[in-house]
Design a protein around this motif. Structure first.
Motif, short mmCIF file in Angstrom:
data_model
loop_
_atom_site.label_atom_id
_atom_site.label_comp_id
_atom_site.label_asym_id
_atom_site.label_seq_id
_atom_site.Cartn_x
_atom_site.Cartn_y
_atom_site.Cartn_z
N GLN A 13 0.83 -1.21 0.00
CA GLN A 13 0.00 0.00 0.00
C GLN A 13 0.86 1.25 0.00
O GLN A 13 2.07 1.19 0.19
N VAL A 14 0.20 2.38 -0.21
CA VAL A 14 0.85 3.66 0.05
C VAL A 14 0.90 3.86 1.55
O VAL A 14 -0.08 3.60 2.26
N TYR A 264 0.17 10.63 -5.29
CA TYR A 264 -0.16 9.22 -5.47
C TYR A 264 -0.15 8.85 -6.95
O TYR A 264 0.42 7.82 -7.35
N ARG A 269 5.11 6.64 -2.74
CA ARG A 269 4.70 5.51 -1.90
C ARG A 269 4.63 5.88 -0.43
O ARG A 269 4.06 5.14 0.37
N ARG A 290 -6.60 7.16 0.68
CA ARG A 290 -7.15 5.82 0.89
C ARG A 290 -8.31 5.54 -0.08
O ARG A 290 -8.44 4.43 -0.59
N GLU A 293 -6.75 5.05 -3.56
CA GLU A 293 -6.01 3.78 -3.58
C GLU A 293 -6.97 2.60 -3.66
O GLU A 293 -6.74 1.64 -4.39
N THR A 297 -6.93 -0.05 -6.81
CA THR A 297 -6.55 -1.45 -6.62
C THR A 297 -7.72 -2.41 -6.79
O THR A 297 -7.55 -3.62 -6.76
#
Length: 622
Positions: A13-14, A264, A269, A290, A293, A297
């Motif tokens: 994840q970031v 992002y 990262r 979040r 992301e 994903t």
């Protein structure tokens, strides 16, 4: 329960970092000429309170209050003999606030002395100072070391070597940069980062402090090409301004969060903040990153669902030309025209239906129906589209947003749209809720636009999310968005190619105001064999204020300065609308041979302006 290592988190994840400690201490009344690091032993409750605020904001790690806790800096306050005590206390306070899930980074800054210059300090003395602090942090139990705010590359290299000589902890190494993308010593920042990234033991490299988010975004673009290691960015909250004898950082949490989204997208990262950033800034960054992301994903998470093949033979997809009148024109290569009309905020549909009828009478091919633009709450776009098709004898293009529904809800609504007679869908990921009327709402983002495009294509083949077959299949024309002026145009083109591979049959661009920029995008797409009909988004300005709003406040839109100059010549509202239409018509003439059609927005609901832009109405009647 043991915490994951930083490198393990970065692989998944970031990683989101905290913000400023010094800013918060200063706001709490600590004098700037005091030792902030000494507060670990003289006022640990204040330090702990700030740590907890960042933990509550949702970060993945917090930094110890030990940025200046080396013997060189502490000696100015007569504290050189308390290096171990101050660093140990700093780690203990942070660990207690972090709990079981949040990592603790042992913060180390530069010595603030020129090494081997004017005999201020030798390399041996500098190395010993770094070793002493790193050893204290490691023994106290910090999870990793973060070397930050270094402006001298040689000093940072020395610090890395010193840390490695006393501990095997992972290292994040960060430089500062000027707005000219250089260190204060004139070294190009990408060259400096390349040197740092080559060092063994360095887990991540990046930038922090000195500049605001805009300048740091520019620097990020440079450094990402010189290393494969994870990149961190922790900007200041803009540049400080002096207000009544106090230095204040003016960037709002929302502004910083918008740039966090861009960080992002550029591949950062580790994302956090530095001087001027507060728990409020970090909370917004966490919320936005979040959500984005999760959307980005989702395609990978859905693979096991969408690629399953049914036991029964796959149903053949209906050809584009047979799906809708709009699809038939696209298939034949005929020019299409659409006008965007936004659903009402209440129940009053009659004015919109009247506008749609006017468009139908003028020969417009379809009405674009946005789905919660800018995360606003309006009447259901599906109901609006249905009513338009039932009442105005014109097809609708239903925008379908991934933000508000989960997997089950999206499939259900798509099937329902097809069953009720809607045939044209434009798939979009959607703006995060924080951008709209209800910032506390939760974005779902089970899928992004790429994944949903693939889902609809499977529905057109009679295959649902679970891999089950059904008949008859949906017969939807699948559209997607495109942004020719995206900040990261390479990534935008890659995403567009993925959308085409997933099943997109046409695209509508963000509003474009520059022909050359659009042509470069079209050339790039064609070179990658990702050619589908592309409809150019057109927005006719109504005033200078409207043009400035689009230029400065709407993500994904770039307005050339010369167009703002032209709009500034308007003396009245009517002149502003006329000049705006003229600009839009000139652009249409320039790009006509390269696009499949035009999607014209009706500014503030004024359909007459959109019709005049398409040459369907005399400009004097708007």
């Amino acid at each position: 329960m043991s915490k994951a290592k930083l490198s393990e988190l970065l692989s998944k994840q970031v990683v989101l970092a905290d913000g400023a400690m010094g800013t918060m201490l200063y706001q709490a009344g600590v004098f700037v000429n005091a030792s902030f690091d000494e507060l670990n032993i003289v006022n640990p409750k204040l330090v702990s309170k700030i740590h907890r605020q960042y933990v509550d904001a949702g970060v993945d790690f917090i930094e110890t209050n030990t940025f200046g806790a080396n013997e060189v800096k502490l000696s100015r306050f007569g504290l050189a003999e308390q290096v171990e005590k101050i660093n140990k206390a700093g780690v203990e306070i942070a660990k207690q606030a972090a709990g079981d899930k949040v990592l603790v980074a042992g913060a180390m800054g530069p010595l603030a002395r020129d090494i081997a210059l004017y005999n201020q300090i030798t390399q041996q003395q500098a190395a010993a100072a770094f070793q002493r602090q790193a050893d204290a942090l490691a023994k106290a139990g910090t999870d990793f070391i973060i070397l930050e705010t270094f402006s001298n590359t040689d000093e940072l290299l020395l610090a890395i070597e010193a840390v490695r000589s006393v501990t095997s902890l992972e290292i994040v190494a960060q430089m500062t940069t000027t707005e000219q993308n250089e260190t204060i010593y004139g070294e190009k920042i990408d060259h400096a980062i390349a040197r740092i990234a080559s060092q063994p033991g360095v887990t991540a490299v990046g930038l922090n402090c000195s500049v605001g988010p805009s300048a740091m975004l520019n620097a990020l673009e440079l450094i990402r090409g010189v290393t494969d290691k994870p990149i961190s960015v922790q900007p200041n909250a803009g540049m400080p301004r002096q207000v009544e004898d106090r230095l204040l950082y003016m960037s709002t949490p929302e502004y910083l969060a918008e740039f966090a989204k861009r960080f992002y997208e550029k591949g950062a990262r580790i994302i956090g903040g530095c001087c001027g950033t507060t728990p409020a800034h970090i909370k917004e960054i966490v919320r936005v990153v979040r959500a984005i992301e999760k959307a980005a994903t989702s395609k990978a998470r859905l693979t096991t669902v969408t690629v399953e093949k049914p036991a029964a033979p796959e149903i053949k997809e209906m050809p584009l030309a047979q799906k809708s009148k709009f699809g038939a024109k696209l298939a034949k290569g005929e020019m299409v025209t659409t006008i965007e009309i936004t659903p009402p905020k209440g129940l009053a549909l009659d004015p919109i239906l009247e506008k749609a009828r006017a468009c139908a009478e003028m020969g417009i091919d379809a009405i674009n129906i946005p789905d919660g633009p800018r995360a606003s709450s309006r009447l259901s776009p599906m109901v609006t589209a249905i009513k338009i098709q039932q009442s105005a004898d014109i097809e609708a293009i239903l925008h379908f947003c991934c933000r508000d529904r989960n997997l089950i809800g999206m499939q259900s609504d798509i099937l329902g749209a097809n069953a009720i007679g809607l045939r044209n869908i434009l798939v979009i990921t959607g703006d995060p809720p924080k951008m709209g009327d209800y910032p506390q709402a939760t974005g779902v983002f089970d899928m992004d636009s790429i994944a949903l495009t693939g889902v609809i294509r499977n529905l057109n083949r009679g295959i649902d999310l679970g891999g089950n077959t059904f008949s008859p299949p949906t017969t939807l024309v699948i559209g997607v968005g495109a942004n020719p002026v995206a900040t990261d145009i390479k990534r935008e083109i890659e995403k567009f190619e993925q959308k085409v591979m997933a099943g997109a049959e046409f695209a509508i661009t963000q509003p474009v105001f520059d022909a050359d920029t659009l042509f470069r995008f079209l050339d790039a797409v064609e070179s990658r064999n990702a050619g589908i009909p592309i409809i150019a988004g057109i927005w006719p300005f109504t005033s200078l204020k409207n043009a400035e709003f689009l230029a400065n406040e709407v993500p994904g839109v770039v307005v050339p300065p010369q167009l703002l100059d032209r709009m500034a010549k308007a003396k009245t509202q009517q002149e502003g609308r006329i000049i705006g239409v003229e600009i839009a018509k000139e652009l249409i003439d320039l790009i006509r041979t390269r696009v499949a059609g035009f999607a014209v927005s009706a500014p503030f609901g004024n359909v007459k302006i959109a019709l005049a832009t398409l040459g369907k109405l005399d400009v004097g009647k708007i």
